[in-house]
Design a protein around this motif. Sequence first.
Motif, PDB file in Angstrom:
ATOM      1  N   CYS A  97       0.841  -1.195   0.000  1.00 30.01           N
ATOM      2  CA  CYS A  97       0.000   0.000   0.000  1.00 30.01           C
ATOM      3  C   CYS A  97       0.879   1.250   0.000  1.00 30.01           C
ATOM      4  O   CYS A  97       1.883   1.329   0.725  1.00 30.01           O
ATOM      5  CB  CYS A  97      -0.918  -0.007   1.226  1.00 30.01           C
ATOM      6  N   TYR A  99       0.228   4.150   1.141  1.00 28.36           N
ATOM      7  CA  TYR A  99      -0.045   5.136   2.198  1.00 28.36           C
ATOM      8  C   TYR A  99       0.794   4.853   3.451  1.00 28.36           C
ATOM      9  O   TYR A  99       1.590   5.700   3.879  1.00 28.36           O
ATOM     10  CB  TYR A  99      -1.548   5.121   2.508  1.00 28.36           C
ATOM     11  N   GLY A 101       2.219   1.511   3.872  1.00 29.15           N
ATOM     12  CA  GLY A 101       3.123   0.402   3.581  1.00 29.15           C
ATOM     13  C   GLY A 101       2.670  -0.985   3.983  1.00 29.15           C
ATOM     14  O   GLY A 101       3.491  -1.902   4.037  1.00 29.15           O
TER      15      GLY A 101
HETATM   16  S1  FES Z   1      -4.156   3.019   3.920  1.00 30.35           S
HETATM   17 FE1  FES Z   1      -3.035   1.307   3.332  1.00 30.35          FE
HETATM   18  S2  FES Z   1      -1.586   1.046   4.868  1.00 30.35           S
HETATM   19 FE2  FES Z   1      -2.776   2.739   5.513  1.00 30.35          FE
END
Ligand code: FES
Length: 368
Positions: A97, A99, A101
Amino acid sequence: MNTIDLSRGTDEAVFAAMEPREPGDFANHATPLIRNCWYACACASEIGRIPLARKLLGIEVVLFRTEAGAPVAMRNRCPHRSFPLARGKLVGDRLVCGYHGMEFGPDGICAHMPALTQAPSTATVQTFPVLDRGPLTWIWMGAPDLADEALIPDTSWLSDPAWGTVTGSFHIKSDYVAMHENLIDQTHFPFLHPGTVGTPEYARSKLSVSTENNQVVIRRELKDAPPPGVYGKPANIMHKRVDRASEARFVSPALHTAFASVRDPAPDPGQPSLYRYNITHVFTPETNNSIHYWWFNSRDYRPGDPDIDRFMFEAHSQAYREDVEALEWINEVVRSDGEAQFDLSFAPDKPGLMARRIMYRLSAREAR
Ligand code: FES
Ligand SMILES: [Fe+2]
């Protein structure tokens, strides 16, 4: 099997064959999407090591391949703060991800979260069964226990080297029910497609329509008639009179096929007497009001001939663009007019109505 000869073209042909019905028992744009079905999610070549975002059946999905090349489909939404996972990156077989990780394996289970010493056991992303078949990748977004690979419809000619295939795609602002009805409706050919598939002789030829196991089949034959340009020109038989046959089939909510043949009763020396064409329409609702559409036109002669490929691509692109435009215009009217959708149907509309009835029933069965 329920077979009705529509050659009379009378309203009795329809109403003799269809039992009394309740309002709404034909699917339309408002019918809940059918989920227990294999749909194409992409061309196999579109899916690789860069995550691909695609909305399918109203759900945001991310598609990618493992290092071994297996396709993976999961929700394009991180369970932490809804970051679109396709905006992250692949590290090995894990989707990371972008954002905070979190790392998700191909099974959707979180394998690592950088801010924690241990991966949270509650963090998973929904995954979907997904499989490559020839040039397409198919996805199952319905009940997981019903995802039987054997239900993926046969499109084996698309990867058969004996067949020459051209292909194209469209994104359509319409509903897939209208698209199915368009494909199974052959009475529009001479009007919407006068330059390609429509000939007056064919429009008047006899056809029969039947249902077979939740499929609708239209068979049509025409003897001793000029070929349509789309088949006659590439085979160089425009000066001949030929016998034509076709079978158009509503296969599933995801697929419509048409198998056509042109027989030359007096072929020139060294030329075939039979030319076959398989037309494959693959489409997937993006939403109730938009469609991903791939078309393939295959022929069983001179595969790879660049001149025939070019001709077939251009002729069919034009015909399908005409369908796409018509569907989008109809959709605009239905959506913007104050009056609810209505359809005044006649005998020749029967094949489309049969397909819409099957789709209505499939959808209703899932709602139970
Ligand atoms: S939104 Fe994906 S790790 Fe926080
Ligand atoms: Fe059409």
